[in-house]
Design an enzyme around this catalytic site. Sequence first.
Site, short mmCIF file in Angstrom:
data_model
loop_
_atom_site.label_atom_id
_atom_site.label_comp_id
_atom_site.label_asym_id
_atom_site.label_seq_id
_atom_site.Cartn_x
_atom_site.Cartn_y
_atom_site.Cartn_z
N ASN A 68 -10.13 -3.11 -6.30
CA ASN A 68 -9.32 -2.23 -7.17
C ASN A 68 -9.90 -2.08 -8.58
O ASN A 68 -9.54 -1.15 -9.31
CB ASN A 68 -7.86 -2.71 -7.25
N ASP A 108 0.82 -1.20 0.00
CA ASP A 108 0.00 0.00 0.00
C ASP A 108 0.86 1.26 0.00
O ASP A 108 1.94 1.28 0.58
CB ASP A 108 -0.90 -0.03 1.24
N GLU A 121 1.43 -13.26 12.44
CA GLU A 121 1.92 -12.04 13.09
C GLU A 121 1.73 -10.87 12.14
O GLU A 121 2.04 -10.97 10.95
CB GLU A 121 3.41 -12.19 13.43
N LEU A 138 -7.01 -5.30 7.24
CA LEU A 138 -6.60 -6.45 6.42
C LEU A 138 -7.04 -6.30 4.97
O LEU A 138 -6.52 -6.99 4.09
CB LEU A 138 -7.17 -7.74 7.01
N HIS A 190 3.09 3.47 -8.87
CA HIS A 190 3.00 2.01 -9.08
C HIS A 190 4.27 1.50 -9.76
O HIS A 190 4.74 0.40 -9.47
CB HIS A 190 1.78 1.67 -9.94
N ARG A 246 -11.25 1.37 -9.55
CA ARG A 246 -10.38 2.54 -9.81
C ARG A 246 -10.56 3.03 -11.23
O ARG A 246 -11.05 2.31 -12.10
CB ARG A 246 -8.92 2.14 -9.58
N TRP A 267 2.78 8.05 -2.28
CA TRP A 267 4.20 8.27 -2.56
C TRP A 267 4.34 9.20 -3.77
O TRP A 267 5.13 10.14 -3.77
CB TRP A 267 4.88 6.92 -2.85
C1 FPP Z 1 -1.84 0.08 -3.40
O1 FPP Z 1 -1.36 1.40 -3.28
C2 FPP Z 1 -1.17 -0.61 -4.50
C3 FPP Z 1 -1.80 -1.18 -5.56
C4 FPP Z 1 -3.25 -1.16 -5.71
C5 FPP Z 1 -1.04 -1.81 -6.66
C6 FPP Z 1 0.20 -2.56 -6.28
C7 FPP Z 1 1.01 -2.73 -7.51
C8 FPP Z 1 2.36 -2.71 -7.58
C9 FPP Z 1 3.21 -2.64 -6.39
C10 FPP Z 1 3.08 -2.74 -8.90
C11 FPP Z 1 2.77 -3.85 -9.82
C12 FPP Z 1 2.75 -5.18 -9.18
C13 FPP Z 1 3.58 -6.21 -9.51
C14 FPP Z 1 3.41 -7.52 -8.84
C15 FPP Z 1 4.67 -6.06 -10.48
P1 FPP Z 1 -2.38 2.60 -3.52
O2 FPP Z 1 -2.40 2.94 -4.94
O3 FPP Z 1 -3.71 2.23 -2.92
O4 FPP Z 1 -1.72 3.75 -2.67
P2 FPP Z 1 -2.49 4.91 -1.91
O5 FPP Z 1 -3.29 4.24 -0.83
O6 FPP Z 1 -1.37 5.73 -1.38
O7 FPP Z 1 -3.33 5.62 -2.91
#
Ligand code: FPP
Length: 230
Positions: free
Chosen positions: A50, A2, A189, A177, A19, A53, A7
């Site tokens: 997701n 997350d 844990e 979770l 991402h 989105r 970021w």
């Molecule tokens: C959550 O952060 C993250 C995601 C929904 C996507 C995770 C994807 C990656 C790490 C990259 C691609 C994956 C692989 C396996 C190569 P968010 O966007 O919800 O962050 P925020 O809560 O700060 O908005």
Amino acid sequence: MDGNGRWATQRGFSRVQGHRRGKDSVKEIVETARELGIEFLTLYAFSTENWERPEREVDALMRLLRHYLRSEVNKMMRHGIRLRAIGNLRRLPREVLSDIRAVEQRTRANEGMTVQLAVSYGSREELVTAVRRLARKVRDGVLAPEDIDETLVSDSLMTAGIPDPDLLIRTSGEMRLSNFLLWQVAYTELYVTDVLWPDFRRPQFLEALDDYKRRERRFGKTAEQLGQEV
Ligand code: FPP
């Protein structure tokens, strides 16, 4: 994993750039886990929620996933990494699913670490699917309700054959979770860090593992009982 969006926003970048950096963290964490001899690593890459989105972000995530699979498959082969995916994969675009299946197929005999990618995954949906499967067996007379036990439920989930996690790491400080492995984390844990996923690299991972090592896992027993078992 997350915090990619935050970021990026903090730096005036687009969420997709977050991402993209998150993908670099994925590579570093997989590499580190493998070096440490961790046998199973599950990455929550995309939840059933997701899908809500903006289309542009979903498309970008799908592209990143494909890119990751294609660019990493040779390394997976070199390092004996087996990839498997869990989730409602039928919802994925055809080309994403076919890339996932290709990598699963190619790496299936690898005996090093197993990387389990949760994509289009939701734990409640997984449980509903398992309950339906068991209910059908009962209806068809091949399963008695009293034969349904914890092992059978575990074996009916998408994670069948994969041990329950010892440690769950959640980045970006959220204390929830989010529909992830609800059954499987009964005795896991939990470790929550404020670090955002793109900044979660080897040192942060080692810190989480260090914290885990200091914990006493009692599985509902008393400390004295555990002392006697040693
Ligand atoms: C959550 O952060 C993250 C995601 C929904 C996507 C995770 C994807 C990656 C790490 C990259 C691609 C994956 C692989 C396996 C190569 P968010 O966007 O919800 O962050 P925020 O809560 O700060 O908005």
